[in-house]
Design an enzyme around this catalytic site. Structure first.
Site, short mmCIF file in Angstrom:
data_model
loop_
_atom_site.label_atom_id
_atom_site.label_comp_id
_atom_site.label_asym_id
_atom_site.label_seq_id
_atom_site.Cartn_x
_atom_site.Cartn_y
_atom_site.Cartn_z
CE LYS A 121 -44.03 -41.27 27.29
NZ LYS A 121 -45.24 -41.71 28.05
CE LYS A 181 -45.81 -39.83 23.73
NZ LYS A 181 -46.82 -40.31 24.70
CB SER A 188 -49.68 -33.13 22.21
OG SER A 188 -48.69 -33.10 23.22
#
Length: 335
Positions: free
Chosen positions: A202, A256, A282
C-alpha cells in the site's frame, strides 16, 4: 517464450484480428465477474443512500440498503463485497476503542449481511482511521504513529470482525508485524478458517482523496501517512513487504493503488505466485467516471479496459467501485 514467426507475407498478424470470432479465440486475457470485489460504504440510519460528492455514482448506505446491495452483488455473480464504515464523529477518539466494539457499525453490518445473504463473502477493512480522532491508520502519540500499540488494537479489531462473521479480513494499516499477530490471535481464538487479504503493498499515494471523503477521514487527518505507507518510488520495498506478509500468514496480498502500480502487480504475481489483488482506488474511479460524465471518454470502454489491465498484469481479482456495472456488461456479453 521465444516466438517464431515467418517473414512477411507468410506471416500476417492481422489475420488473427480480422473478425470478432477469431479475436475471441486468440484472446490471451479474460475478465470475469468472479474476479470482482465491490467496495461499499456503510453509515448509521435507515433507508439512507447518501451520495459521495467526490465519487460520482457511489453512496454511503444504511445497513438495510447495504443488505440490498449485497443481494444485488449475489444476483450479479459478484463473489465478495468489502465494507468501509462512515463513523459518527462523536465516536472517534485518540484511542480508537470503537474499532473493536462488537456492536460497532461494521460488525452490525457484517451480521446483517451474513444473515440475509449468506452466500456473499464479506471482506472487512482493518485500520484505525475510521475511528481515529487524528485520521490516521494507527494510534498517535506525541505526533508519532506508534506501531506496537496499534498492532494490539488491530488484533482486537480483527477478532471482533471474525466473531461478527467476516469471511476475509483486510488489514490496510501497513503497521509492522500485524499479520503475524492477527494470525496467531485468530488461531488461538478458533478462527482458523478466516482468510487474510493483506494490503501488503500500500503506497503513500495521492489517489485516495475521494475515499477519505467517503469515510469521513479527510478533515480529521493531521499530517500524512508517509511514515507507514510505502514510498511510490520503491518497488523492491514493496516486494519485501509482500514476502513478509506471506511469511507471517497472509493468504492473499493486495497492491494499492491499482493502475499506477501495475508493474508491482506483475512482479508480485511472478515472484510469489500467491493470490494477488489490486484495488482500483477512489481517485482512479473518480477520474474515469468524471471524464466519462463530461463526455471526454467512452466510460464503459475505458472502465472495461482498465479492469482488463489488472488481469493482464497478473491479478487474480480487483476491488472496484465499477463492480456491478462491469458485471452487468459481462453478462450482456455472454448472452
Amino acid at each position: 517464450m521465444q516466438p517464431v514467426t515467418a517473414p512477411f507475407p507468410a506471416s500476417r498478424p492481422r489475420r488473427l484480428r480480422r473478425t470478432g470470432a477469431i479475436r475471441d479465440l486468440v484472446r490471451e486475457t479474460r475478465l470475469a465477474t468472479g474476479d470482482l470485489i465491490w467496495p461499499l460504504f456503510v453509515r448509521d440510519g435507515e433507508g439512507i443512500e447518501e451520495p459521495v460528492a467526490s465519487l460520482p455514482g457511489v453512496s454511503r448506505l444504511s445497513i438495510d440498503r447495504l443488505v440490498d446491495a449485497a443481494a444485488t452483488a449475489r444476483d450479479l455473480g459478484i463473489p465478495a463485497i468489502c465494507l468501509f464504515p462512515y463513523t459518527d464523529p462523536a465516536l472517534k477518539t485518540e484511542t480508537c476503542e470503537e474499532a473493536w466494539n462488537p456492536d460497532n457499525l461494521s460488525n452490525r453490518a457484517i451480521r446483517a449481511i451474513k444473515k440475509a445473504v449468506p452466500e456473499i463473502a464479506v471482506m472487512t477493512d482493518i485500520a484505525l482511521d475510521p475511528y481515529n480522532a487524528n485520521g490516521h491508520d494507527g494510534i498517535v502519540r506525541d505526533g508519532v504513529i506508534v506501531n506496537d500499540e496499534t498492532v494490539e488494537a488491530l488484533v482486537r479489531m480483527a477478532l471482533a470482525q471474525a466473531e461478527a462473521g467476516a469471511d476475509i479480513l483486510g488489514p490496510s494499516d501497513m503497521m509492522d508485524g500485524r499479520i503475524g499477530a492477527m494470525r496467531a490471535a485468530l488461531e488461538e481464538a478458533g478462527h482458523n478458517d478466516i482468510s487474510i487479504l493483506s494490503y501488503s503493498a500500500k503506497f503513500a499515494s495521492g489517489f485516495y482523496g475521494p475515499f477519505r471523503d467517503a469515510v469521513g477521514a479527510s478533515g480529521a487527518l493531521k499530517g500524512d501517512k508517509s511514515t507507514y505507507q510505502i514510498d511510490p518510488a520503491n518497488a523492491d520495498e514493496a516486494m519485501r513487504m509482500i514476502a513478509r506478509d506471506l511469511a507471517e500468514g497472509a493468504d492473499m496480498v493486495m497492491v494499492k493503488p491499482g493502475m499506477p502500480y501495475l508493474d508491482i502487480c506483475r512482479r508480485a504475481k511472478d515472484r510469489f505466485g500467491a493470490p494477488t489483488f489490486a484495488y482500483q482506488v477512489s481517485g482512479e474511479y473518480a477520474m474515469i467516471e468524471g471524464a466519462a460524465r463530461q463526455g471526454w471518454i467512452d466510460g464503459d470502454k475505458v472502465m472495461m479496459e482498465s479492469l482488463l489491465a489488472f488481469k493482464r498484469a497478473g491479478c487474480d481479482g480487483i476491488l472496484t467501485y465499477f463492480a456491478p456495472r462491469a458485471a452487468r456488461m459481462l453478462a450482456e456479453t455472454r448472452q
